[in-house]
Each structure stands twice: as C-alpha cells, then as structure tokens.
Design a protein around this motif. Structure first.
Motif, mmCIF file in Angstrom:
data_model
loop_
_atom_site.group_PDB
_atom_site.id
_atom_site.type_symbol
_atom_site.label_atom_id
_atom_site.label_comp_id
_atom_site.label_asym_id
_atom_site.label_seq_id
_atom_site.Cartn_x
_atom_site.Cartn_y
_atom_site.Cartn_z
ATOM 1 N N GLY A 53 39.722 37.298 27.740
ATOM 2 C CA GLY A 53 40.864 36.463 28.044
ATOM 3 C C GLY A 53 41.928 37.232 28.805
ATOM 4 O O GLY A 53 42.258 38.374 28.441
ATOM 5 N N LYS A 54 42.418 36.664 29.911
ATOM 6 C CA LYS A 54 43.449 37.251 30.773
ATOM 7 C C LYS A 54 42.962 38.478 31.553
ATOM 8 O O LYS A 54 43.767 39.141 32.207
ATOM 9 C CB LYS A 54 44.686 37.655 29.951
ATOM 10 N N GLU A 55 41.659 38.748 31.510
ATOM 11 C CA GLU A 55 41.148 39.922 32.227
ATOM 12 C C GLU A 55 41.026 39.630 33.717
ATOM 13 O O GLU A 55 40.690 38.531 34.144
ATOM 14 C CB GLU A 55 39.785 40.339 31.672
ATOM 15 N N ASN A 56 41.275 40.671 34.517
ATOM 16 C CA ASN A 56 41.254 40.576 35.971
ATOM 17 C C ASN A 56 40.436 41.745 36.511
ATOM 18 O O ASN A 56 40.720 42.897 36.190
ATOM 19 C CB ASN A 56 42.693 40.626 36.507
ATOM 20 N N VAL A 57 39.396 41.456 37.317
ATOM 21 C CA VAL A 57 38.532 42.531 37.816
ATOM 22 C C VAL A 57 38.275 42.377 39.317
ATOM 23 O O VAL A 57 38.258 41.269 39.847
ATOM 24 C CB VAL A 57 37.174 42.565 37.078
ATOM 25 N N ASP A 58 38.093 43.515 39.985
ATOM 26 C CA ASP A 58 37.665 43.541 41.381
ATOM 27 C C ASP A 58 36.171 43.833 41.415
ATOM 28 O O ASP A 58 35.695 44.732 40.712
ATOM 29 C CB ASP A 58 38.411 44.625 42.166
ATOM 30 N N MET A 59 35.444 43.089 42.246
ATOM 31 C CA MET A 59 33.990 43.218 42.312
ATOM 32 C C MET A 59 33.573 43.540 43.745
ATOM 33 O O MET A 59 33.927 42.812 44.683
ATOM 34 C CB MET A 59 33.325 41.926 41.825
ATOM 35 N N PRO A 60 32.819 44.633 43.934
ATOM 36 C CA PRO A 60 32.471 45.067 45.288
ATOM 37 C C PRO A 60 31.249 44.357 45.864
ATOM 38 O O PRO A 60 30.363 43.903 45.135
ATOM 39 C CB PRO A 60 32.178 46.558 45.090
ATOM 40 N N VAL A 61 31.220 44.282 47.185
ATOM 41 C CA VAL A 61 30.067 43.793 47.938
ATOM 42 C C VAL A 61 29.816 44.792 49.059
ATOM 43 O O VAL A 61 30.690 45.032 49.905
ATOM 44 C CB VAL A 61 30.325 42.392 48.542
ATOM 45 N N PHE A 62 28.647 45.392 49.075
ATOM 46 C CA PHE A 62 28.291 46.416 50.056
ATOM 47 C C PHE A 62 27.160 45.856 50.918
ATOM 48 O O PHE A 62 26.106 45.504 50.402
ATOM 49 C CB PHE A 62 27.849 47.679 49.316
ATOM 50 N N GLY A 122 24.314 47.361 62.089
ATOM 51 C CA GLY A 122 23.948 48.666 61.561
ATOM 52 C C GLY A 122 25.070 49.376 60.824
ATOM 53 O O GLY A 122 24.844 50.411 60.200
ATOM 54 N N GLU A 123 26.271 48.820 60.855
ATOM 55 C CA GLU A 123 27.413 49.443 60.185
ATOM 56 C C GLU A 123 27.544 48.896 58.765
ATOM 57 O O GLU A 123 27.598 47.682 58.561
ATOM 58 C CB GLU A 123 28.703 49.164 60.961
ATOM 59 N N THR A 124 27.602 49.785 57.783
ATOM 60 C CA THR A 124 27.761 49.350 56.402
ATOM 61 C C THR A 124 29.240 49.095 56.107
ATOM 62 O O THR A 124 30.116 49.813 56.584
ATOM 63 C CB THR A 124 27.224 50.408 55.422
ATOM 64 N N VAL A 125 29.478 48.050 55.318
ATOM 65 C CA VAL A 125 30.844 47.638 55.011
ATOM 66 C C VAL A 125 30.977 47.398 53.510
ATOM 67 O O VAL A 125 30.084 46.829 52.881
ATOM 68 C CB VAL A 125 31.219 46.350 55.781
ATOM 69 N N LEU A 126 32.104 47.823 52.950
ATOM 70 C CA LEU A 126 32.411 47.592 51.545
ATOM 71 C C LEU A 126 33.579 46.611 51.470
ATOM 72 O O LEU A 126 34.659 46.875 52.000
ATOM 73 C CB LEU A 126 32.783 48.893 50.836
ATOM 74 N N ALA A 127 33.354 45.465 50.842
ATOM 75 C CA ALA A 127 34.391 44.453 50.667
ATOM 76 C C ALA A 127 34.534 44.157 49.175
ATOM 77 O O ALA A 127 33.691 44.546 48.365
ATOM 78 C CB ALA A 127 34.034 43.183 51.439
#
Length: 218
Positions: free
Chosen positions: A174-183, A125-130
């Motif tokens: 090219g050379k791009e770096n991104v963070d992608m969330p998972v909820f 039941g606890e929501t988590v963001l990774a």
C-alpha cells in the motif's frame, strides 16, 4: 493515450461451431433423433464452455510465448545472450528512429502507471534504458502483471527487449511507488527491410492488469 483491445478468439470459434450446428434441421428427424441431438448439443456446448475456461487461464503464458516467437500483434522479440553479445560488439546502424512510450491500466486496476520519459531518439543497434513508474495508491498490497506491444505492429519483429518487467507478477505494498526498467534496442536488420522504409516512429505500450492473490484476500 492510446489503448489496445484484443478480441478473444474463443468467441469467434464458438460462433462458427454454433453456425455449423444450425445447418442440421430437426424437421427431417424423428422424436428420438431430436432428443439425441439435443443431448449431444448440450454436451457439446458444455465441452466448449470448459474448453473456453481452460483457454482463458492459459491465455497469458501461451500468448506470451507465441507473440515473442513471431512478433504477432506487434509484440517485441526476446533477446538471446549470443545476439546481445553480437550487438554489443558490433557497430551501430545509421537509421534514426523515435521511440514513444505509452502506459495504461486495465479494468479494476487502481494503480497509477506512467512512463518516466515521453520519447527517446536512437539509431538501430543502439541499446537504450528507459523507465516506467507504478504506484499503488491504496492502503492494501496488490499484485499486477503488465502486457506490452509496439506500433506499428510490423516493427515488432525488430524491436528487441533485453530486460523488462512484463509478464512477471509485480507486487506493491500500500502506497508503494517503484521505477521499473526497460532495456531494448532496434535490430540492425530493420534498415534492410523495405517494409520499414515508412517507419520513423515506434510506440512501446504497456498495460497493467490486476491479479488476484491469496495474500490479497487474507
């Protein structure tokens, strides 16, 4: 790092069809019958090939819809808005679970892809963001798409994703770096299912595959 390989169901279907065809012996048929049979067989195999090709193009959206509806193969569930509101307003469960994160890339994908946390501990039941991180180390823009599942597979019925980057094309320069969330969260009903009594850890796994894009070829 664990990898998950799926065997294409089309190959099994083709083998079964060919096995059925071999049951008909040509020894008891005349020349005209044999010629007709060979023609039919050629047409049949051609039809199967076209069907298999069509299924390959349709596999990702069809597999996505099927797995999200049933949890087949450990695929997690998609959360509807009313269910999320119920979880947000309700109380958390008591069962503690460790969520491990895994990342991989498919053949031909040069991206560097990894989870930004190895594991988290939560209660039902606890929501988590990774977060996961993807980097395109090449000099050219590329498009990729990620698939996902959980292990053990039976836990997929209770692993609910609210938001993630899976099954959506991700284009990196090219050379791009991104963070992608998972909820995500684990449904409270997890505690009431006796089949989950031996599940204390769940692994969420993503695999990125390259997608051909017209802009990439230009």
């Amino acid at each position: 790092m664990r990898r998950f390989v799926r065997i294409a169901p089309q190959r099994k279907m083709l083998r079964e069809r060919l096995s059925n065809l071999r049951r008909f012996s040509s020894a008891d048929r005349g020349p005209g019958s044999i010629k007709s049979s060979n023609t039919n067989l050629a047409l049949y195999l051609g039809g199967v090939a076209l069907c298999t090709l069509g299924l390959s193009y349709a596999a990702v959206p069809l597999y996505q819809a099927f797995c999200q509806a049933t949890g087949y193969g450990g695929t997690v569930q998609t959360v509807k808005e009313e269910k999320l509101e119920k979880i947000s307003s309700g109380k958390r469960g008591e069962r503690e679970i460790i969520i491990n994160f895994d990342a991989g890339t498919g053949i031909g994908m040069p991206w560097k892809f990894k989870p930004l946390q190895q594991a988290v501990q939560l209660v039902t039941g606890e929501t988590v963001l990774a977060f996961y991180n993807a980097e395109n180390p090449t000099d050219k823009p590329m498009t990729g798409v990620a698939t996902y599942n959980v292990t053990p597979m039976k836990a997929g019925l209770y692993f609910n994703k609210v938001q993630c980057f899976c099954f959506h094309e991700q284009r990196l320069q090219g050379k791009e770096n991104v963070d992608m969330p998972v909820f995500f969260f684990i449904d409270n009903e997890f505690e009431e299912d006796p089949r989950m009594d031996d599940v204390h850890e769940i692994t969420l796994s993503y695999t990125f595959f390259p997608i051909e894009d017209d802009d990439d070829e230009a």
